[in-house]
Design an enzyme around this catalytic site. Structure first.
Site, PDB file in Angstrom:
ATOM      1  CB  ALA A 158      -0.936  -0.001   1.209  1.00 21.19           C
ATOM      2  CE1 TYR A 159       5.824   5.198   2.895  1.00 23.42           C
ATOM      3  CE2 TYR A 159       7.262   3.933   1.443  1.00 23.42           C
ATOM      4  CZ  TYR A 159       7.036   5.038   2.240  1.00 23.42           C
ATOM      5  OH  TYR A 159       8.023   6.002   2.377  1.00 23.42           O
ATOM      6  N   GLY A 160       3.945   1.530  -1.220  1.00 24.69           N
ATOM      7  CA  GLY A 160       4.519   1.664  -2.555  1.00 24.69           C
ATOM      8  C   GLY A 160       3.520   2.173  -3.570  1.00 24.69           C
ATOM      9  CE  LYS A 163       5.990   8.039   0.429  1.00 18.61           C
ATOM     10  NZ  LYS A 163       6.151   9.473   0.757  1.00 18.61           N
TER      11      LYS A 163
END
Length: 254
Positions: A158-160, A163
C-alpha cells in the site's frame, strides 16, 4: 550561521519536519539562508528543532499539522501566509509507513491511512501551496516519494502504491503549473537511516542488512544527504528542472 546562500531569503515549508529527512532538511535549508516553517504532528519535537535552528542563527517557526486532516493542512498554509505573506518553496516530506506484510494481509484501515496521508495529504498540501505561491509569481515544490514506488513493493504494497501515485501527481502538477512559474519535482530515496527504517527492521529483522547489501554504495543514506538534493531542487539553480523524479538511493534502483 554559515550560510552558503542556496536558498537566500526564501520562505520554505517542510512537512514531516520533526524527525528524519524532514528534520535534516529544515536544519539544512536554514543554513542555506531560508526562512523555514516546520510542520508536523509532534509539537514538542518541532519546538526543539526550531529552538536549535534559532540558536544557530537561523530563522524558523513551527506549525502543528496533520497530513491526514485536510482542514489541518489548509490551516497550516494559512498560518504560513500570516507569518510571511508568501511561500517560495515547499518540501512535502511527511508520510506514514504501513505495517510490513504481503498485499493480502494489508488491512482496509491501513489502506485508508496510506491514502489519506501519503496521497491525499500531499494533494491537499500541493494545491494550497501553489495557491500561496501564485501571489508572488511562483515557487518550487519537492515531494518525497520512495525507491519502493519505482518497482514492485511486496513487503509494503500500500505504501509503494501511494508513493507511485504521488509520482504521477508530481508530474501532472509540474505540467499543469509550470506556466505559472511553479516547478514540481519528486525524489525517491532508497534506504535512509531514519526512525521509519528502525520500525521496519523491528517488524522484519534483516531488512537493514538486505538494504545495505543491495546498494552499490554499500550503506544507507544519511538524512542530510537526501535533504541536499531537495535543497538544490528548491533553489534557483534548478530553474529548468520540472517534473523530474530524482533517485537518491546510491544506485540501488539502477
Amino acid at each position: 550561521m554559515n550560510t552558503s546562500g542556496l536558498l537566500p531569503g526564501k520562505v520554505v515549508l517542510v512537512t514531516g519536519a520533526s524527525r528524519g529527512i524532514g528534520e535534516a532538511a529544515a536544519r539544512l535549508f536554514a543554513q542555506e539562508g531560508a526562512l523555514v516553517v516546520l510542520a508536523a504532528r509532534s509539537t514538542d519535537a518541532l519546538t526543539q528543532v526550531v529552538t536549535e535552528i534559532r540558536a544557530d542563527g537561523g530563522t524558523a517557526d513551527a506549525i502543528t499539522m496533520d497530513l491526514g486532516d485536510r482542514a489541518s493542512v489548509r490551516a497550516a498554509l494559512d498560518q504560513v501566509a500570516e507569518l510571511h505573506g508568501r511561500l517560495d518553496g515547499a518540501f512535502n516530506n511527511g508520510a506514514v509507513v504501513q505495517q510490513p506484510g504481503p498485499l493480502d494481509t494489508t488491512s482496509d484501515d491501513e489502506i485508508d491511512e496510506q491514502f489519506a496521508v501519503n496521497f491525499r495529504g500531499h494533494w491537499t498540501a500541493m494545491t494550497a501551496e501553489a495557491a500561496l505561491m501564485r501571489r508572488n509569481g511562483g515557487g518550487a515544490i519537492v515531494n518525497t516519494s520512495s525507491i519502493g514506488s519505482r518497482r514492485a513493493n511486496p513487503v509494503l504494497p500500500a505504501y509503494g502504491a501511494m508513493k507511485r501515485a504521488l509520482n504521477s501527481l508530481t508530474e501532472s502538477a509540474a505540467v499543469t503549473w509550470g506556466g505559472e512559474g511553479i516547478r514540481v519535482n519528486g525524489i525517491t530515496p532508497g534506504g535512509t537511516e531514519t526512525a521509519m527504517i528502525d520500525q521496519w527492521e523491528a517488524a522484519t529483522p534483516g531488512v537493514v542488512a538486505m538494504i545495505t547489501s543491495s546498494s552499490p554504495a554499500g550503506r544507507m543514506a544519511q538524512p542530510r544527504e537526501v535533504a541536499e538534493v531537495a535543497a538544490w531542487l528548491l533553489s534557483d539553480r534548478a530553474s529548468m528542472v520540472n517534473g523530474a523524479i530524482v533517485p537518491v538511493d546510491g544506485g540501488a534502483g539502477a
